[in-house]
Design a protein around this motif. Structure first.
Motif, mmCIF file in Angstrom:
data_model
loop_
_atom_site.group_PDB
_atom_site.id
_atom_site.type_symbol
_atom_site.label_atom_id
_atom_site.label_comp_id
_atom_site.label_asym_id
_atom_site.label_seq_id
_atom_site.Cartn_x
_atom_site.Cartn_y
_atom_site.Cartn_z
ATOM 1 N N ALA A 90 46.231 49.387 39.122
ATOM 2 C CA ALA A 90 46.801 48.158 38.539
ATOM 3 C C ALA A 90 48.006 47.658 39.326
ATOM 4 O O ALA A 90 48.472 46.540 39.119
ATOM 5 C CB ALA A 90 47.184 48.399 37.086
ATOM 6 N N GLY A 91 48.535 48.507 40.227
ATOM 7 C CA GLY A 91 49.647 48.065 41.074
ATOM 8 C C GLY A 91 50.997 48.681 40.752
ATOM 9 O O GLY A 91 52.030 48.177 41.193
ATOM 10 N N ALA A 92 50.995 49.785 39.974
ATOM 11 C CA ALA A 92 52.264 50.461 39.685
ATOM 12 C C ALA A 92 52.880 50.975 40.987
ATOM 13 O O ALA A 92 52.169 51.411 41.888
ATOM 14 C CB ALA A 92 52.033 51.614 38.717
ATOM 15 N N ILE A 157 53.606 43.025 33.437
ATOM 16 C CA ILE A 157 54.983 43.185 33.939
ATOM 17 C C ILE A 157 55.101 42.559 35.326
ATOM 18 O O ILE A 157 56.053 41.842 35.631
ATOM 19 C CB ILE A 157 55.390 44.673 33.970
ATOM 20 C CG1 ILE A 157 55.518 45.211 32.533
ATOM 21 C CG2 ILE A 157 56.709 44.865 34.712
ATOM 22 C CD1 ILE A 157 55.495 46.725 32.425
ATOM 23 N N LYS A 158 54.119 42.806 36.156
ATOM 24 C CA LYS A 158 54.135 42.241 37.517
ATOM 25 C C LYS A 158 54.034 40.707 37.483
ATOM 26 O O LYS A 158 54.533 40.023 38.369
ATOM 27 C CB LYS A 158 52.958 42.817 38.328
ATOM 28 C CG LYS A 158 53.129 44.295 38.704
ATOM 29 C CD LYS A 158 54.113 44.472 39.832
ATOM 30 C CE LYS A 158 54.182 45.891 40.340
ATOM 31 N NZ LYS A 158 55.164 46.045 41.414
ATOM 32 N N ALA A 159 53.371 40.182 36.438
ATOM 33 C CA ALA A 159 53.180 38.724 36.341
ATOM 34 C C ALA A 159 54.419 38.020 35.792
ATOM 35 O O ALA A 159 54.498 36.797 35.783
ATOM 36 C CB ALA A 159 51.977 38.426 35.450
ATOM 37 N N GLY A 160 55.401 38.794 35.304
ATOM 38 C CA GLY A 160 56.618 38.149 34.811
ATOM 39 C C GLY A 160 56.915 38.404 33.352
ATOM 40 O O GLY A 160 57.515 37.574 32.670
ATOM 41 N N LYS A 161 56.477 39.552 32.855
ATOM 42 C CA LYS A 161 56.783 39.895 31.462
ATOM 43 C C LYS A 161 58.231 40.369 31.374
ATOM 44 O O LYS A 161 58.671 41.194 32.170
ATOM 45 C CB LYS A 161 55.846 41.016 31.000
ATOM 46 C CG LYS A 161 56.019 41.427 29.555
ATOM 47 C CD LYS A 161 55.006 42.510 29.229
ATOM 48 C CE LYS A 161 55.071 42.901 27.779
ATOM 49 N NZ LYS A 161 54.075 43.917 27.451
ATOM 50 N N VAL A 162 58.973 39.812 30.420
ATOM 51 C CA VAL A 162 60.361 40.240 30.238
ATOM 52 C C VAL A 162 60.546 40.794 28.832
ATOM 53 O O VAL A 162 59.908 40.350 27.885
ATOM 54 C CB VAL A 162 61.373 39.095 30.473
ATOM 55 C CG1 VAL A 162 61.395 38.680 31.931
ATOM 56 C CG2 VAL A 162 61.095 37.897 29.580
ATOM 57 N N GLU A 163 61.422 41.752 28.739
ATOM 58 C CA GLU A 163 61.745 42.337 27.439
ATOM 59 C C GLU A 163 63.034 41.705 26.946
ATOM 60 O O GLU A 163 63.932 41.436 27.725
ATOM 61 C CB GLU A 163 61.928 43.852 27.609
ATOM 62 C CG GLU A 163 62.003 44.584 26.301
ATOM 63 C CD GLU A 163 62.129 46.093 26.479
ATOM 64 O OE1 GLU A 163 62.565 46.737 25.521
ATOM 65 O OE2 GLU A 163 61.806 46.611 27.568
#
Length: 232
Positions: A90-92, A157-163
């Motif tokens: 997945a790209g981790a 997360i890689k696409a721009g997920k923010v917490e």
């Protein structure tokens, strides 16, 4: 207060401190007042009418920004076996188990931005609570970072997920992009995060929920946004 530099003083002249800006004006102004030589991050600061000391008034979660954050995010995943392979595909950036715990504890290594773990690995990750917790890096089911669906977690997360989460002063601080973004991209990202925060309003919250909203760039002044106009 430390004395601010000349550029900051000049930027301040472009901001009306007494005004509550609408979204469009706020985005335009934050870009105008960003004068650093690097591509500054644009940050959103939202003060909420809740009390973070009470468990039933916590506000936290995660949202995928339509245009990402403009930052390359390094993801560390705690997983074993097939799940480790899934994370890698997945790209981790880093995948492991006890070996990563030892590296973090022994070398004070923090070359990553987000930590994801499968639920069965939380016993191992728990040993890092004291170092990951204060940095806001501890995986959490509410933000989608404790999950068996590693492919989805890593890709989002890689696409721009923010917490987003409350700090002790009941303020949420979250990046919404870079100064180099188009105005429309910053506005759409801002609306996405505000929409998520409004949806996450605890039933125990009383009175005005969105108390104040401000936009800033890394080195620039704070621009106050009208809460009513921001969520129209």
């Amino acid at each position: 207060m430390p004395k601010r530099g000349k550029k900051y003083q000049e930027a301040m002249k472009l901001v009306d401190k007494t005004k509550l800006y609408d979204l469009k004006e706020a985005v335009e102004t934050v870009k105008k007042t960003a004068t650093a030589k690097f591509d500054e991050t644009v940050e959103l600061h939202v003060k909420l009418g809740v009390d973070s000391r009470h468990a039933d008034q916590q506000v936290r979660g995660a949202v995928v920004l339509p245009h990402g954050t403009g930052k390359e995010v390094k993801v560390l995943v705690f997983a074993k076996g097939e799940k480790a392979t899934e994370a890698e595909k997945a790209g981790a950036d880093y995948v492991g188990a006890d070996d990563l715990v030892a590296k973090i504890q022994g070398e004070n290594w923090f070359d990553f931005d987000v930590v994801v773990a499968t639920p069965d690995m939380m016993g191992v990750v728990g040993r890092l609570g004291r170092v990951l917790g204060p940095k806001g890096l501890m995986p959490n089911p509410k933000s989608g970072t404790v999950t068996f669906d590693l492919e989805k977690a890593v890709k989002e997360i890689k696409a721009g997920k923010v917490e987003y989460r409350l700090d002790k002063t009941n303020i949420i601080h979250v990046p919404i992009g870079k100064v180099s973004f188009e105005d429309s991209q910053l506005s759409e990202n801002l609306k996405a995060i505000l929409g998520a925060i409004v949806k996450a309003k605890p039933s125990a919250a009383k009175g005005q929920y969105l108390r104040s909203i401000a936009l800033t760039s890394t080195m620039g002044p704070s621009i106050k946004v009208s809460p009513s106009k921001a969520v129209e």
